[in-house]
Design a protein around this motif. Structure first.
Motif, PDB file in Angstrom:
ATOM      1  N   LEU A 202       0.832  -1.203   0.000  1.00  0.00           N
ATOM      2  CA  LEU A 202       0.000   0.000   0.000  1.00  0.00           C
ATOM      3  C   LEU A 202       0.865   1.252   0.000  1.00  0.00           C
ATOM      4  N   ASN A 203       1.899   1.258   0.816  1.00  0.00           N
ATOM      5  CA  ASN A 203       2.800   2.411   0.863  1.00  0.00           C
ATOM      6  C   ASN A 203       3.469   2.631  -0.496  1.00  0.00           C
ATOM      7  N   TYR A 204       3.878   1.543  -1.121  1.00  0.00           N
ATOM      8  CA  TYR A 204       4.541   1.640  -2.425  1.00  0.00           C
ATOM      9  C   TYR A 204       3.589   2.218  -3.482  1.00  0.00           C
ATOM     10  N   MET A 205       2.372   1.712  -3.533  1.00  0.00           N
ATOM     11  CA  MET A 205       1.400   2.182  -4.524  1.00  0.00           C
ATOM     12  C   MET A 205       1.050   3.645  -4.297  1.00  0.00           C
ATOM     13  N   ASN A 206       0.887   4.027  -3.042  1.00  0.00           N
ATOM     14  CA  ASN A 206       0.547   5.418  -2.729  1.00  0.00           C
ATOM     15  C   ASN A 206       1.686   6.365  -3.103  1.00  0.00           C
ATOM     16  N   SER A 207       2.908   5.986  -2.753  1.00  0.00           N
ATOM     17  CA  SER A 207       4.046   6.877  -3.002  1.00  0.00           C
ATOM     18  C   SER A 207       4.386   6.988  -4.489  1.00  0.00           C
ATOM     19  N   ARG A 208       4.206   5.918  -5.257  1.00  0.00           N
ATOM     20  CA  ARG A 208       4.604   5.937  -6.667  1.00  0.00           C
ATOM     21  C   ARG A 208       3.464   6.315  -7.615  1.00  0.00           C
ATOM     22  N   TYR A 209       2.241   5.895  -7.279  1.00  0.00           N
ATOM     23  CA  TYR A 209       1.119   6.115  -8.193  1.00  0.00           C
ATOM     24  C   TYR A 209      -0.026   6.927  -7.583  1.00  0.00           C
ATOM     25  N   GLY A 210       0.139   7.305  -6.359  1.00  0.00           N
ATOM     26  CA  GLY A 210      -0.885   8.114  -5.705  1.00  0.00           C
ATOM     27  C   GLY A 210      -1.931   7.304  -4.968  1.00  0.00           C
ATOM     28  N   SER A 211      -2.163   6.082  -5.416  1.00  0.00           N
ATOM     29  CA  SER A 211      -3.164   5.221  -4.788  1.00  0.00           C
ATOM     30  C   SER A 211      -3.114   3.845  -5.456  1.00  0.00           C
ATOM     31  N   PRO A 212      -3.712   2.825  -4.829  1.00  0.00           N
ATOM     32  CA  PRO A 212      -3.809   1.527  -5.501  1.00  0.00           C
ATOM     33  C   PRO A 212      -4.524   1.608  -6.843  1.00  0.00           C
ATOM     34  N   CYS A 213      -5.547   2.481  -6.955  1.00  0.00           N
ATOM     35  CA  CYS A 213      -6.248   2.609  -8.228  1.00  0.00           C
ATOM     36  C   CYS A 213      -5.351   3.248  -9.287  1.00  0.00           C
ATOM     37  N   GLY A 214      -4.486   4.178  -8.869  1.00  0.00           N
ATOM     38  CA  GLY A 214      -3.504   4.736  -9.806  1.00  0.00           C
ATOM     39  C   GLY A 214      -2.531   3.657 -10.266  1.00  0.00           C
ATOM     40  N   ALA A 215      -2.130   2.793  -9.326  1.00  0.00           N
ATOM     41  CA  ALA A 215      -1.229   1.690  -9.671  1.00  0.00           C
ATOM     42  C   ALA A 215      -1.913   0.701 -10.608  1.00  0.00           C
ATOM     43  N   TRP A 216      -3.208   0.478 -10.379  1.00  0.00           N
ATOM     44  CA  TRP A 216      -3.947  -0.453 -11.231  1.00  0.00           C
ATOM     45  C   TRP A 216      -4.081   0.086 -12.655  1.00  0.00           C
ATOM     46  N   GLN A 217      -4.306   1.354 -12.799  1.00  0.00           N
ATOM     47  CA  GLN A 217      -4.356   1.948 -14.137  1.00  0.00           C
ATOM     48  C   GLN A 217      -3.032   1.744 -14.872  1.00  0.00           C
ATOM     49  N   PHE A 218      -1.938   1.946 -14.162  1.00  0.00           N
ATOM     50  CA  PHE A 218      -0.619   1.731 -14.766  1.00  0.00           C
ATOM     51  C   PHE A 218      -0.426   0.258 -15.114  1.00  0.00           C
ATOM     52  N   TRP A 219      -0.835  -0.620 -14.222  1.00  0.00           N
ATOM     53  CA  TRP A 219      -0.682  -2.045 -14.465  1.00  0.00           C
ATOM     54  C   TRP A 219      -1.441  -2.475 -15.708  1.00  0.00           C
ATOM     55  N   GLN A 220      -2.655  -1.959 -15.877  1.00  0.00           N
ATOM     56  CA  GLN A 220      -3.464  -2.313 -17.039  1.00  0.00           C
ATOM     57  C   GLN A 220      -2.774  -1.928 -18.355  1.00  0.00           C
ATOM     58  N   ALA A 221      -2.024  -0.854 -18.319  1.00  0.00           N
ATOM     59  CA  ALA A 221      -1.339  -0.382 -19.531  1.00  0.00           C
ATOM     60  C   ALA A 221       0.002  -1.093 -19.762  1.00  0.00           C
ATOM     61  N   HIS A 222       0.638  -1.591 -18.678  1.00  0.00           N
ATOM     62  CA  HIS A 222       1.989  -2.126 -18.823  1.00  0.00           C
ATOM     63  C   HIS A 222       2.156  -3.547 -18.304  1.00  0.00           C
ATOM     64  N   SER A 223       1.151  -4.088 -17.665  1.00  0.00           N
ATOM     65  CA  SER A 223       1.174  -5.437 -17.090  1.00  0.00           C
ATOM     66  C   SER A 223       2.193  -5.565 -15.957  1.00  0.00           C
ATOM     67  N   TYR A 224       2.602  -4.463 -15.410  1.00  0.00           N
ATOM     68  CA  TYR A 224       3.412  -4.444 -14.194  1.00  0.00           C
ATOM     69  C   TYR A 224       3.187  -3.092 -13.536  1.00  0.00           C
ATOM     70  N   TYR A 225       3.756  -2.940 -12.374  1.00  0.00           N
ATOM     71  CA  TYR A 225       3.605  -1.643 -11.715  1.00  0.00           C
ATOM     72  C   TYR A 225       4.877  -1.349 -10.913  1.00  0.00           C
TER      73      TYR A 225
END
Length: 225
Positions: A202-225
């Motif tokens: 959770l800390n990683y997703m928040n610090s890098r993507y702003g939130s888990p949902c931000g991380a999920w959007q990135f994952w959908q585009a790149h298949s990793y986060y």
């Protein structure tokens, strides 16, 4: 003018006639040498005069005044009781509203806390954890607003297996930290404690993507986060 009883006049006249007759009879008897025993005078009758009209009117007026005062007292008492009842109803309504507001506020706080999650939540240490238990931990730590996105990533990264290891990269755990030792920044039990892995992820997703949902959007585009 006061009314004079006709019966009273008749009785008075009869009494007067009787008295005069008695006196005459006594005198006559004395003259004739007859008996000198006194003659008993006819009895007189005392009559109650009719109540004067003025007094009757006065008595009726007093009765009406007493009744009016009684009615006024009853009305005042009823109005006072109604006013007290209205005030009590208002107090009860205010107290009820206050209690309802407090319940609503407490519920809102609980829901807000649940939506935000609790990164400081602690859980009993176990030898092993089921997927359902791990997911329940994540819901409490991550919060309802971001849980679906967090779950999407974890499902694809590890299938909710907290001991999952990527044989090629060495990424470890639920969120596939690479290397897994990164999660030691949260706690030293990162290998065996799902809560530690969830908090780090959770800390990683928040610090890098702003939130888990931000991380999920990135994952959908790149298949990793």
């Amino acid at each position: 003018m006061s009314r004079i009883s006709v019966r009273g006049l008749a009785v008075a006249s009869a009494t007067a006639v009787t008295t005069v007759g008695a006196v005459v009879g006594v005198a006559s008897g004395a003259d004739k040498g007859g008996s000198t025993e006194p003659v008993e005078a006819a009895g007189t009758t005392t009559l109650l005069a009719d109540i004067p009209e003025g007094q009757q009117v006065q008595q009726a007026s007093l009765t009406e005044q007493v009744q009016a005062q009684s009615d006024a007292a009853d009305t005042a008492a009823r109005q006072s009781a109604e006013q007290a009842a209205r005030k009590q109803a208002a107090r009860d309504a205010a107290a009820k509203k206050k209690a309802a507001d407090e319940v609503a506020a407490a519920k809102a706080r609980t829901e807000a806390a649940a939506s935000r999650g609790d990164a400081r939540a602690s859980f009993p240490t176990q030898a092993s954890y089921t997927i359902a238990e791990v997911q329940a931990m994540a819901k409490q730590i991550v919060g309802s607003n971001q849980y679906a996105c967090f779950s999407n990533i974890v499902t694809r990264e590890s299938g909710w297996r907290y001991t999952a290891v990527n044989p090629s990269s060495g990424a470890y755990g639920l969120v596939q930290a690479n290397p897994g030792t990164k999660m030691a920044s949260v706690a030293s039990d990162w290998r065996t404690n799902p809560a530690t892995q969830i908090k780090w992820g959770l800390n990683y997703m928040n610090s890098r993507y702003g939130s888990p949902c931000g991380a999920w959007q990135f994952w959908q585009a790149h298949s990793y986060y």
